[in-house]
Design a protein around this motif. Sequence first.
Motif, PDB file in Angstrom:
ATOM      1  N   UNK A  42       0.841  -1.296  -0.053  1.00 44.30           N
ATOM      2  CA  UNK A  42       0.046   0.022  -0.094  1.00 44.30           C
ATOM      3  C   UNK A  42       1.003   1.095   0.200  1.00 44.30           C
TER       4      UNK A  42
ATOM      5  N   UNK B   7       2.398   1.789  -3.532  1.00 45.87           N
ATOM      6  CA  UNK B   7       1.457   2.012  -4.405  1.00 45.87           C
ATOM      7  C   UNK B   7       1.244   3.484  -4.319  1.00 45.87           C
TER       8      UNK B   7
ATOM      9  N   UNK C 298       0.350 -13.140 -14.272  1.00 49.70           N
ATOM     10  CA  UNK C 298      -0.254 -12.152 -13.152  1.00 49.70           C
ATOM     11  C   UNK C 298       0.403 -11.128 -13.170  1.00 49.70           C
TER      12      UNK C 298
ATOM     13  N   UNK D 127      -3.908  -3.649 -14.575  1.00 48.21           N
ATOM     14  CA  UNK D 127      -4.764  -3.152 -13.528  1.00 48.21           C
ATOM     15  C   UNK D 127      -4.466  -1.869 -13.133  1.00 48.21           C
TER      16      UNK D 127
ATOM     17  N   UNK E 223      -6.065   2.366 -14.148  1.00 48.06           N
ATOM     18  CA  UNK E 223      -6.452   3.401 -12.970  1.00 48.06           C
ATOM     19  C   UNK E 223      -5.711   4.579 -13.269  1.00 48.06           C
TER      20      UNK E 223
ATOM     21  N   UNK F  98      -7.212   6.444 -15.916  1.00 49.75           N
ATOM     22  CA  UNK F  98      -8.596   7.360 -15.511  1.00 49.75           C
ATOM     23  C   UNK F  98      -8.248   8.496 -14.677  1.00 49.75           C
TER      24      UNK F  98
ATOM     25  N   UNK G  52      -5.828   6.572  -2.610  1.00 54.46           N
ATOM     26  CA  UNK G  52      -7.313   6.426  -2.667  1.00 54.46           C
ATOM     27  C   UNK G  52      -7.638   5.023  -1.980  1.00 54.46           C
TER      28      UNK G  52
ATOM     29  N   UNK H  37      -9.289   2.496  -4.301  1.00 53.32           N
ATOM     30  CA  UNK H  37      -8.372   1.782  -5.039  1.00 53.32           C
ATOM     31  C   UNK H  37      -7.753   0.733  -4.250  1.00 53.32           C
ATOM     32  N   UNK H  38      -7.317   1.085  -3.037  1.00 54.75           N
ATOM     33  CA  UNK H  38      -6.738  -0.176  -1.946  1.00 54.75           C
ATOM     34  C   UNK H  38      -7.757  -1.088  -2.017  1.00 54.75           C
TER      35      UNK H  38
ATOM     36  N   UNK I  53     -10.299  -2.215  -4.141  1.00 52.29           N
ATOM     37  CA  UNK I  53     -10.009  -2.892  -5.420  1.00 52.29           C
ATOM     38  C   UNK I  53      -8.840  -3.646  -5.720  1.00 52.29           C
ATOM     39  N   UNK I  54      -7.573  -2.936  -5.124  1.00 54.92           N
ATOM     40  CA  UNK I  54      -6.444  -3.843  -5.302  1.00 54.92           C
ATOM     41  C   UNK I  54      -6.443  -5.186  -4.704  1.00 54.92           C
ATOM     42  N   UNK I  55      -6.896  -4.960  -3.207  1.00 53.85           N
ATOM     43  CA  UNK I  55      -6.784  -6.060  -2.298  1.00 53.85           C
ATOM     44  C   UNK I  55      -7.793  -7.272  -3.133  1.00 53.85           C
TER      45      UNK I  55
ATOM     46  N   UNK J 256      -8.542  -7.708  -5.973  1.00 58.67           N
ATOM     47  CA  UNK J 256      -7.945  -8.193  -7.178  1.00 58.67           C
ATOM     48  C   UNK J 256      -6.811  -9.304  -6.747  1.00 58.67           C
ATOM     49  N   UNK J 257      -6.273  -9.019  -5.550  1.00 55.96           N
ATOM     50  CA  UNK J 257      -5.216 -10.026  -5.215  1.00 55.96           C
ATOM     51  C   UNK J 257      -5.888 -11.075  -4.433  1.00 55.96           C
TER      52      UNK J 257
END
Lengths: 126, 126
Positions: A42, A45, A92, A99, A103, A106, B89, B92-93, B95-97, B99-100
Amino acid sequence: MSSTHEEFDPTASSLAGQVAPEVMAELLAVRSSIDNFDAALVHLLAERFKATQRVGVLKARHQLPAGDPDREAAQIERLKALAEEAQLDPAFAEKFLNFIISEVIRNHRAISQTQNPAASELNDQS
Amino acid sequence: MSSTHEEFDPTASSLAGQVAPEVMAELLAVRSSIDNFDAALVHLLAERFKATQRVGVLKARHQLPAGDPDREAAQIERLKALAEEAQLDPAFAEKFLNFIISEVIRNHRAISQTQNPAASELNDQS
């Protein structure tokens, strides 16, 4: 300390009480490492998005398109090779970068729309 | 050095020749940081998947379900709070988790299918 650390329960599990204590102990030990990796991810990112935010402002100022297909292709090939070296599934790694990139694009479009409401449609070629 | 570093062109761009040199220089400087963050992210993700691989083997051995909704809910709340502190954001965090986690659950199911072909359908309750 922030409320994050007070509220998060690292032992939260739908399996509580349904598995042998030694199995749960082993599971929680691995999960504690996963939680550390997630905190690091996190924060990385967050820094990555600060950088792409700077790119977004630069692109909007010079009315450049949000996407850059040649750059994205080079990034994907590099990350797949790095993933292979690190024993991460390259497919992956590619999904992950796509992914992130969607973002980022966007966000770039949103910045451009704010700074150049009339021109942003024309320049958004990606 | 590996072939990765020989082949990757950090200046690859569909914008080459179309922007002023000083703008391109500024763009490439930020992209060089993005490339460093991406290498770090790929290596962290590789370690995170090594950890979830261990969880997958443990779950398969004890015929535990691939998903753990209470654990996932706790992870998401924690990561959203960490994201907010890091100025990422929180949406976004999340959505990221997710996704994982969907990749992890897919991997857990594959491990379980290999180790307990008959039982894995019954235990896959997530």
